[in-house]
Design an enzyme around this catalytic site. Structure first.
Site, PDB file in Angstrom:
ATOM      1  CG  ASP A  98      18.590 -67.353-115.660  1.00 13.64           C
ATOM      2  OD1 ASP A  98      17.538 -67.973-115.931  1.00 13.64           O
ATOM      3  OD2 ASP A  98      19.074 -66.481-116.405  1.00 13.64           O
ATOM      4  CB  CYS A  99      17.886 -73.352-113.443  1.00 15.74           C
ATOM      5  SG  CYS A  99      19.131 -73.015-112.185  1.00 15.74           S
ATOM      6  CE  LYS A 100      15.975 -68.210-119.358  1.00 22.54           C
ATOM      7  NZ  LYS A 100      17.237 -67.890-118.661  1.00 22.54           N
ATOM      8  NE  ARG A 101      17.245 -77.245-113.895  1.00 26.43           N
ATOM      9  CZ  ARG A 101      18.319 -77.068-114.658  1.00 26.43           C
ATOM     10  NH1 ARG A 101      18.182 -76.534-115.856  1.00 26.43           N
ATOM     11  NH2 ARG A 101      19.528 -77.398-114.239  1.00 26.43           N
TER      12      ARG A 101
END
Length: 304
Positions: A98-101
């Site tokens: 879960d890094c929302k890159r």
């Protein structure tokens, strides 16, 4: 990769994803005592995560590892992130980073290589963080998503694009109406459905999924109706106020279509009087069993 996750969900009859958003503050005193630096905090977090994974891997199909909870401990925290990802995968769990890159062009490609693809070092292909799936932000448009799609096709991975998030203020932007009469979250959903059309698997869902919060059931119902081939990552259950009844609209007639995340409700279950007398790992397992029963009561049998 979505097909593999769905098969685990059907096998376990459990659409739960445990969010390893592990703050040092969540740990019991026996793991925190005497720690005074990032290295010690990261080691304690790893021990906590591994013990929970050992207790749940046979009943829970997936974990979501939120990188911000590791970045705040510096380099040692990133090592803990990597170790947690690898340990969960070693236990057979599907791991969502879960890094929302997001970015465009070559920079987006670098983000994608870090979590989904491979990096070339003098002709040798190496993997950095070996996640199965990655959360991404699609609000830069198609050229910010294409590198991720290229990698999920090449390496059998998946992504989840932010569409309708669970936070209370998400409507400030996501619920604005466009000139065509659609809400912004609906327009983003349409893009996600289009981006995934070449990766639809045997269960009818593509490897380009959507993040759709349990706390907004009206919007979730609209999205489920419109996005026939989009699998949902569903945050907001439990501590954020989302219930099984609220989120059942995210699932199709076969009890499929999403995986439901719970973080604090599992990690901090040992602090709940419901689980008095249990250590943190046993309490986490008990909370997962209760969550599974709750979801099944609302959604019904998966793969029916």
């Amino acid at each position: 990769m979505i097909d593999k996750l769905i098969e685990k969900i059907i096998e376990m009859q459990n659409p739960t994803c445990v969010g390893l958003d592990t703050s040092f503050d969540y740990l019991p005193d026996e793991l925190k005592n005497g720690v005074s630096d990032f290295e010690g905090a990261a080691e304690a977090i790893c021990e906590f995560n591994m013990n929970i994974i050992d207790k749940i891997y046979d009943i829970v199909p997936s974990v979501k590892v939120q990188i911000a909870y590791y970045e705040m401990y510096g380099y040692a925290g990133l090592q803990a992130f990597e170790h947690t990802v690898n340990y969960a995968r070693g236990r057979g769990m599907t791991v969502i980073a879960d890094c929302k890159r997001n970015d465009i062009g070559s920079t987006a490609g670098c983000y994608s290589k870090a979590y989904l693809g491979e990096t070339d070092v003098n002709g040798k292909k190496l993997r950095a963080f070996k996640a199965d799936m990655l959360t991404v932000n699609g609000y830069l448009g198609t050229d910010g998503i294409k590198p991720f799609i290229d990698d999920i096709k090449a390496h059998d991975k998946s992504i989840f694009v932010l569409v309708k998030t669970s936070n209370p203020s998400s409507g400030e932007l996501q619920n604005l109406k466009l000139e065509n009469g659609k809400f912004i979250y609906e327009q983003m959903g349409e893009l996600v459905e289009k981006w995934g059309e070449e990766t639809v698997g045997k269960y009818g869902y593509s490897d380009v999924g959507a993040v759709v919060g349990a706390t907004h059931p009206e919007e979730a119902a609209r999205l489920r109706e419109q996005l026939k081939h989009t699998f949902f990552l569903i945050p907001g259950y439990g501590a954020q106020g989302g219930s099984a009844e609220m989120l059942k609209v995210c699932f199709d007639k076969n009890g499929l279509g999403g995986v439901v995340n719970s973080s604090r409700g599992i990690l901090c279950a040992y602090k709940n009087e419901r689980y008095d007398g249990l250590n943190y790992a046993d309490a986490a397992r008990a909370a997962c069993v209760d969550m599974q029963k709750d979801l099944l009561s609302a959604i019904g049998k998966m793969g029916r």
